[in-house]
Design a protein around this motif. Sequence first.
Motif, mmCIF file in Angstrom:
data_model
loop_
_atom_site.group_PDB
_atom_site.id
_atom_site.type_symbol
_atom_site.label_atom_id
_atom_site.label_comp_id
_atom_site.label_asym_id
_atom_site.label_seq_id
_atom_site.Cartn_x
_atom_site.Cartn_y
_atom_site.Cartn_z
ATOM 1 N N SER A 77 29.450 38.175 54.152
ATOM 2 C CA SER A 77 28.790 37.304 53.186
ATOM 3 C C SER A 77 27.595 36.626 53.853
ATOM 4 N N TYR A 112 27.597 40.957 44.537
ATOM 5 C CA TYR A 112 28.334 39.713 44.341
ATOM 6 C C TYR A 112 29.818 40.038 44.232
ATOM 7 N N ARG A 113 30.614 39.286 44.959
ATOM 8 C CA ARG A 113 32.067 39.324 44.835
ATOM 9 C C ARG A 113 32.492 37.889 44.594
ATOM 10 N N ALA A 133 30.583 44.515 38.637
ATOM 11 C CA ALA A 133 32.017 44.582 38.893
ATOM 12 C C ALA A 133 32.691 43.444 38.160
ATOM 13 N N THR A 152 32.024 39.343 38.468
ATOM 14 C CA THR A 152 30.729 39.015 39.055
ATOM 15 C C THR A 152 29.832 38.294 38.064
#
Length: 123
Positions: A53, A83-84, A8, A11
């Motif tokens: 998270s 992952y954000r 994304a 990331t």
Amino acid sequence: MTSASAPAAGTGGRVLDHPARDEIRVEAVLHALSDPMRLRIVRELAAAGSELSCSCFELPVTKSTTTHHFRVLRESGIVQQVYRGTAKMNGLRRDDLEELFPGLLDHVLDAADRQARRIGEER
């Protein structure tokens, strides 16, 4: 194992390997759920009903042990990790598990909740 998804935006291209739905095995799921810390993580994710998270979990183990538990849950197909930004987000793969093993996750969570009430354990 296959990659969970394409990277994304933002990331940095960090993508974690996850088993495809047809690669998830019941023995791996049961093994992952047999550990009290991993079951605790799954219970917290189920109660939240959304992604959390890794830093949201206050486990009485070292950071490296926590990382190990999340890896076992991911590699067994129980959680999806993405992952954000700098956060690694965790969500249950409820749809995949329900399709493969109808009722299994709900029954395990129900049994864990009953046990917690019986022995007076906090979530």
